[in-house]
Write an enzyme that holds these catalytic residues in place. Sequence first.
Site, short mmCIF file in Angstrom:
data_model
loop_
_atom_site.label_atom_id
_atom_site.label_comp_id
_atom_site.label_asym_id
_atom_site.label_seq_id
_atom_site.Cartn_x
_atom_site.Cartn_y
_atom_site.Cartn_z
N SER A 30 45.12 101.21 13.98
CA SER A 30 44.31 100.26 13.63
C SER A 30 43.82 99.33 14.53
O SER A 30 43.00 98.68 14.24
CB SER A 30 44.80 99.73 12.21
OG SER A 30 44.59 100.71 11.28
N SER B 119 41.97 100.51 10.92
CA SER B 119 41.45 99.61 9.54
C SER B 119 40.84 98.39 10.28
O SER B 119 40.33 97.87 9.37
CB SER B 119 42.75 99.58 8.78
OG SER B 119 43.80 98.71 9.50
N LYS C 103 42.49 89.30 11.21
CA LYS C 103 42.30 90.25 10.12
C LYS C 103 42.95 89.89 8.85
O LYS C 103 44.00 89.21 8.88
CB LYS C 103 43.16 91.40 11.05
CG LYS C 103 43.06 92.78 9.94
CD LYS C 103 43.81 93.97 10.45
CE LYS C 103 43.79 95.14 9.68
NZ LYS C 103 44.66 96.18 10.19
N1 GLN Z 1 44.21 105.27 10.18
C1 GLN Z 1 45.67 105.22 9.85
C2 GLN Z 1 46.18 105.05 8.48
O1 GLN Z 1 45.10 105.18 7.74
C3 GLN Z 1 46.37 103.90 10.58
C4 GLN Z 1 45.95 102.78 9.98
C5 GLN Z 1 46.69 101.50 10.56
O2 GLN Z 1 47.12 101.68 11.86
N2 GLN Z 1 46.75 100.69 9.89
O3 GLN Z 1 47.16 105.14 7.92
#
Ligand code: GLN
Length: 467
Positions: free
Chosen positions: A160, A136, A61
């Site tokens: 994410s 994400s 990532k």
């Molecule tokens: N969807 C969550 C956010 O927008 C978690 C994102 C993540 O785990 N990086 O913060």
Amino acid sequence: MIDTLRLTAEEALGLLERREVSARELWDAYRAAIDERDGELHCFLSLVDEPAGEGVPIALKDVIGTKGIETTAGSKILKGYVPLYDSTVARRCKEAGLVTLGKTNTDEFAMGSSTENSAFGPSRNPWDPTRVPGGSGGGSAAAVAGGLAPWALGSDTGGSIKQPAALCGIVGLRPTYGTVSRYGIVAFASSLDQVGPTTKTVRDCALLYRTIAGRDPSDSTTADVPEVELPEREDLRGVRIGVPKQMVEAEGIESGVKDAFERTIQLARELGAEVGECELPLSVEYGLPCYYLVAPAEASSNLARYDGVRYGLRAPEDAYHAMVMRTRDEGFGDEPKRRIMLGTYALSAGYFEAYYGQAQKVRTVIRREHAEAFERFDVLASPTSPTVAFELGAKTQDPLAMYANDLLTIPSCMAGLPGLNVPCGLSEGLPVGLQLIGPQFAENALFAAGHALERALGFDRVPERLR
Ligand code: GLN
């Protein structure tokens, strides 16, 4: 012929060891799959031209710092930033012989649940390219599900890794906070961020977790980690599984998701598990609002470093303040700006106690509720995501609807606990994910339960349209 859609990383390792394929052949097979499908799926933000080693390929990532390879975190403000050093996880992968294929797409600074907040355009779901792969870490999940990488690393702050794995029909582990080093990772919310594996099978997940976990002198929040056991058992005898009532009864869970989850719980009983109900009322009710104070507060502080001086983008202005303001204005997208504003507000004098201070207290309550549940159960089970993969654009105009995706993944993240997604069936032809939560450092228990269920479920992880 190497079938990258079916081949697991464990199988790839075996093929290499027995010299039935060469590292070059493996690399070429994944590169061919990328050439064929990445135009549509857009999993990668950058690709490595030549393999830097003789092992199994891996995708990382783009929040994972990689020496000599551009690392943007999906943001324009980091465009052109090439780290001078490897993150600890990237280094450990290299030392284990893994070769980086490229960097995968992510919502900007990992803020989002669909990859639509990436400054470089969204990724698409290999099961249905009109739908999101989750986020994400949607790039990593789509790459693994679409056969573009044997396995990948993601990062998880509030879901994410787990949620994209659920939406793409693969396995994802968010490890216990403190088991995997954050050194060299682009920080979002430091008390929550964890790096973890995105893989085809639970055994692959255990193998990759074993590679990256462990104490790191460069990250003082890391701890010694129990030895990772590769799961073998095919039953669940003696395993006590708790189903948090408020998680299955929560509003907004699609009926197809509920059905697949209930069938899986029935299967767990047949495999010998003792299944009972448990309670997480405050975690479910206050998890999301608590997260959306703590995470933006930490983000507003972490993102202060992007000032146009040290990294990436710099707007052409002579005066220092004008340069910083324009760089941040042009470099950050809407979501990071929204979070910086929310976070700065929650931390500001006069509001700090009411918002940030209060959220920290709620976090302690969430931790306690989970600890109580684990007095009676070895693992907790719920759906990972309330819905299957949604259409691109469906939630981009409504940040709260997007945040609601994380309803079931966030509480255990706030408590620092490990969570594993295992694909558990289809609804409307799209994958449904099972979330297994364990106590701190109980990754082995998650792997054991996840592996037994995976075997019994026999889920075909190759997207129907690519079979
Ligand atoms: N969807 C969550 C956010 O927008 C978690 C994102 C993540 O785990 N990086 O913060």
